[in-house]
Enzyme design. Structure first.
Site, PDB file in Angstrom:
ATOM      1  N   LYS A 197      50.117  43.899   8.505  1.00 40.86           N
ATOM      2  CA  LYS A 197      50.223  45.236   9.761  1.00 40.86           C
ATOM      3  C   LYS A 197      50.172  45.641  11.072  1.00 40.86           C
ATOM      4  O   LYS A 197      50.488  44.782  12.098  1.00 40.86           O
ATOM      5  CB  LYS A 197      51.241  46.539   9.199  1.00 40.86           C
ATOM      6  CG  LYS A 197      52.706  47.027   9.838  1.00 40.86           C
ATOM      7  CD  LYS A 197      51.763  48.102  10.927  1.00 40.86           C
ATOM      8  CE  LYS A 197      53.107  49.218  11.893  1.00 40.86           C
ATOM      9  NZ  LYS A 197      52.575  49.437  12.956  1.00 40.86           N
TER      10      LYS A 197
ATOM     11  N   HIS B  26      44.381  57.864  16.747  1.00 37.64           N
ATOM     12  CA  HIS B  26      45.592  59.136  16.950  1.00 37.64           C
ATOM     13  C   HIS B  26      45.939  59.859  16.956  1.00 37.64           C
ATOM     14  O   HIS B  26      46.761  60.766  17.885  1.00 37.64           O
ATOM     15  CB  HIS B  26      46.184  58.704  15.318  1.00 37.64           C
ATOM     16  CG  HIS B  26      46.392  57.113  15.299  1.00 37.64           C
ATOM     17  ND1 HIS B  26      46.826  56.733  13.784  1.00 37.64           N
ATOM     18  CD2 HIS B  26      46.326  55.780  16.332  1.00 37.64           C
ATOM     19  CE1 HIS B  26      47.657  54.918  13.888  1.00 37.64           C
ATOM     20  NE2 HIS B  26      46.620  54.915  14.949  1.00 37.64           N
TER      21      HIS B  26
ATOM     22  N   GLU C  37      54.702  51.253  19.806  1.00 44.26           N
ATOM     23  CA  GLU C  37      53.857  51.991  19.384  1.00 44.26           C
ATOM     24  C   GLU C  37      52.749  52.521  20.089  1.00 44.26           C
ATOM     25  O   GLU C  37      52.004  51.527  20.613  1.00 44.26           O
ATOM     26  CB  GLU C  37      52.918  51.139  17.444  1.00 44.26           C
ATOM     27  CG  GLU C  37      52.306  52.436  17.118  1.00 44.26           C
ATOM     28  CD  GLU C  37      52.670  51.915  15.685  1.00 44.26           C
ATOM     29  OE1 GLU C  37      52.909  50.817  15.661  1.00 44.26           O
ATOM     30  OE2 GLU C  37      50.715  51.800  15.573  1.00 44.26           O
TER      31      GLU C  37
ATOM     32  N   ASP D  37      60.715  34.691  19.159  1.00 43.09           N
ATOM     33  CA  ASP D  37      60.896  34.874  18.062  1.00 43.09           C
ATOM     34  C   ASP D  37      60.176  35.629  17.323  1.00 43.09           C
ATOM     35  O   ASP D  37      59.449  34.945  15.934  1.00 43.09           O
ATOM     36  CB  ASP D  37      61.965  34.312  17.611  1.00 43.09           C
ATOM     37  CG  ASP D  37      63.145  33.980  16.303  1.00 43.09           C
ATOM     38  OD1 ASP D  37      62.036  35.207  15.960  1.00 43.09           O
ATOM     39  OD2 ASP D  37      63.846  33.935  15.844  1.00 43.09           O
TER      40      ASP D  37
HETATM   41  C1  MEV Z   1      49.026  51.547  12.383  1.00 46.55           C
HETATM   42  O1  MEV Z   1      50.019  51.138  12.842  1.00 46.55           O
HETATM   43  C2  MEV Z   1      48.315  50.048  11.576  1.00 46.55           C
HETATM   44  C3  MEV Z   1      47.040  50.112  10.499  1.00 46.55           C
HETATM   45  O2  MEV Z   1      47.600  51.205   9.308  1.00 46.55           O
HETATM   46  C4  MEV Z   1      46.319  49.052  10.477  1.00 46.55           C
HETATM   47  C5  MEV Z   1      45.493  48.835   9.175  1.00 46.55           C
HETATM   48  O3  MEV Z   1      45.628  49.872   8.557  1.00 46.55           O
HETATM   49  O4  MEV Z   1      44.647  48.258   8.953  1.00 46.55           O
HETATM   50  C6  MEV Z   1      45.929  51.303  11.333  1.00 46.55           C
END
Ligand code: MEV
Length: 455
Positions: free
Chosen positions: A293, A406, A96, A309
């Protein structure tokens, strides 16, 4: 070039002996039956990702089964991580965009503000023997207390080497689940596996515990024939290791946080917005999932780079995140008495010896790059990268918004896919500043510029 007709039926799609076919034959069969393409073309395409070195390819093929080719993923590095006073350049394997840049950025931010502090609370691992017993409960519990040390002693042939390294079986308990499943009990055992993740070690001990338990009950005069009929359902480690915990932390005076959005947002406002964003991730599972995430972007990248792992880590982390019944943020933030404090407690059952860590040449290099850490040190490094990633994401979200960064990356990727020259890239960057980037908009920009330059 031959084009195969798309087949709608399942004819030819079942196969036996696939694993015994040569790699080329496997690819050709897949090409014919599932890609509807010329096998030669697909063989060449897949072979393009084979390792030049035959021995290296053999090693990779040995990690899995039915391999056709390799699937390359970028291996990057995030420098300037100061963790417990030591500087690291951290290897990260991730596909990513922006993740490595964000981690590097956060590492540099905290480099001049004391760096990251990390501490391992415990490294306890867990395993279970699931079994059924349909007799007197009290008798079973009493018997278990009597044979507990014998069970632990009974696996000495497996634990001897681990004990030399400071590990072994820590303890075990008998749990009664009969109110949820008829006759179901569990033997839950706790292990210290030192620098290895310890899956094989734990599973071997558990299978032996299962056999010993069955055997000891059968041989005991305290149980009647019905009670002796103990059935071991399964023996396996648990990937939930809520006590294998590491804390990563950063803190500084609020006024040292600096300003944001070209000076429009001061440190107090930033700290308050950041703290609120973390609170939101504690109260709403929808936000918590995305928040975590972001943490896992950093954690997984280092876990993969070091040959660990990541599925086990992911499974554990998310169970831990909902340990009180609601899925919540793994990180916490506190702004108190003029101090901004941000920390993360995370379970990480990882290793630095055994498994892929020493077999995969790049995992080996990653560990070397980190100074060949022991498992505890690697837990600390990984947790800090997770925290850095989370800091970078929440900082962007609560200041400029995530799209600003981004968009830059998105633009680079689109320009690269459209084979833009260096001049075109520079002009596109200027043109798209503050604008929404999309494939269509970039294509239109390039086409316009290219036609103008032709005429
Ligand atoms: C994107 O890979 C991860 C984010 O969505 C994490 C977040 O919103 O805190 C930017």
């Amino acid at each position: 070039m031959c084009r195969f007709d798309r087949m709608e039926s399942n004819e030819g799609k079942e196969i036996s002996g696939f694993s015994k076919m040569s790699k080329r034959d496997k690819i050709a069969w897949i090409a014919k039956n599932f890609l509807y393409e010329n096998p030669i073309k697909i063989i060449n395409e897949f072979a393009g990702f084979w390792h030049d070195n035959v021995e290296a390819q053999k090693l990779l093929d040995g990690f899995s089964e039915n391999t056709l080719t390799n699937f390359p993923v970028p291996f990057g590095v995030a420098p300037n991580f100061k963790i417990n006073g030591k500087i690291y350049a951290v290897p990260m394997v991730i596909e990513e965009s922006s993740v490595v840049a964000a981690a590097s950025n956060a590492a540099k931010f905290w480099l001049t503000r004391g760096g990251f502090k990390a501490h391992v609370f415990n490294t306890k691992k867990v395993g279970q023997v699931h079994f059924t017993y349909s007799g007197d409960k009290k008798k079973l519990f009493q018997f278990f207390q009597n044979i507990k040390t014998d069970l632990i002693f009974g696996v000495k042939h497996i634990t001897a080497k681990m004990e030399e390294r400071g590990g072994g079986v820590l303890d075990m308990e008998l749990l009664d689940f009969t109110n949820r499943e008829p006759d179901y009990y569990q033997l839950r055992a706790y292990f210290e596996t030192v620098d290895s993740m310890g899956a094989n070690f734990i599973n071997s001990c558990l299978e032996e515990f299962g056999k010993l338990l069955q055997q000891k009950i059968r041989e005991s005069p305290h149980f009647n024939d019905l009670e002796k009929d103990v059935e071991v359902i399964m023996c396996i480690l648990s990937n939930y290791t809520p006590e294998c915990i590491v804390r990563a932390e950063v803190s500084c005076a609020v006024n040292e946080l600096g300003t944001f959005n070209n000076g429009e947002m001061g440190p107090e406002e930033f700290a308050a917005r950041f703290e609120r964003a973390v609170r939101i991730a504690h109260l709403d599972p929808y936000r918590a999932t995305t928040h975590n995430k972001g943490i896992m972007n950093g954690i997984d990248a280092v876990v993969i780079a070091t040959g660990n792992d990541f599925r086990a880590v992911e499974a554990c982390v998310h169970t831990y995140a909902c340990r009180d019944g609601t899925y919540r943020s793994l990180s916490e933030c506190e702004v108190k008495d003029g101090v901004f404090r941000f920390w993360l407690d995370v379970p990480l059952a990882i290793g630095t010896v055994g498994g892929l860590t020493s077999l995969h040449p790049l995992a080996k290099r990653s560990l070397e790059m980190l100074g060949n850490p022991n498992a505890r040190q690697l837990m600390e490094i990984i947790a800090c990268v997770g925290l850095a990633q989370n800091f970078a994401a929440v900082r962007s979200l609560t200041t400029t918004g995530i799209q600003a960064g981004h968009m830059k990356m998105h633009l680079s990727n689109i320009l690269a896919s459209m084979q833009a020259t260096a001049d075109e890239e520079a002009e596109a960057r200027k043109y798209f500043e503050g604008k929404v980037v999309s494939v269509a908009a970039v294509r239109e920009f390039l086409e316009k510029r290219r036609t103008q330059n032709q005429s």
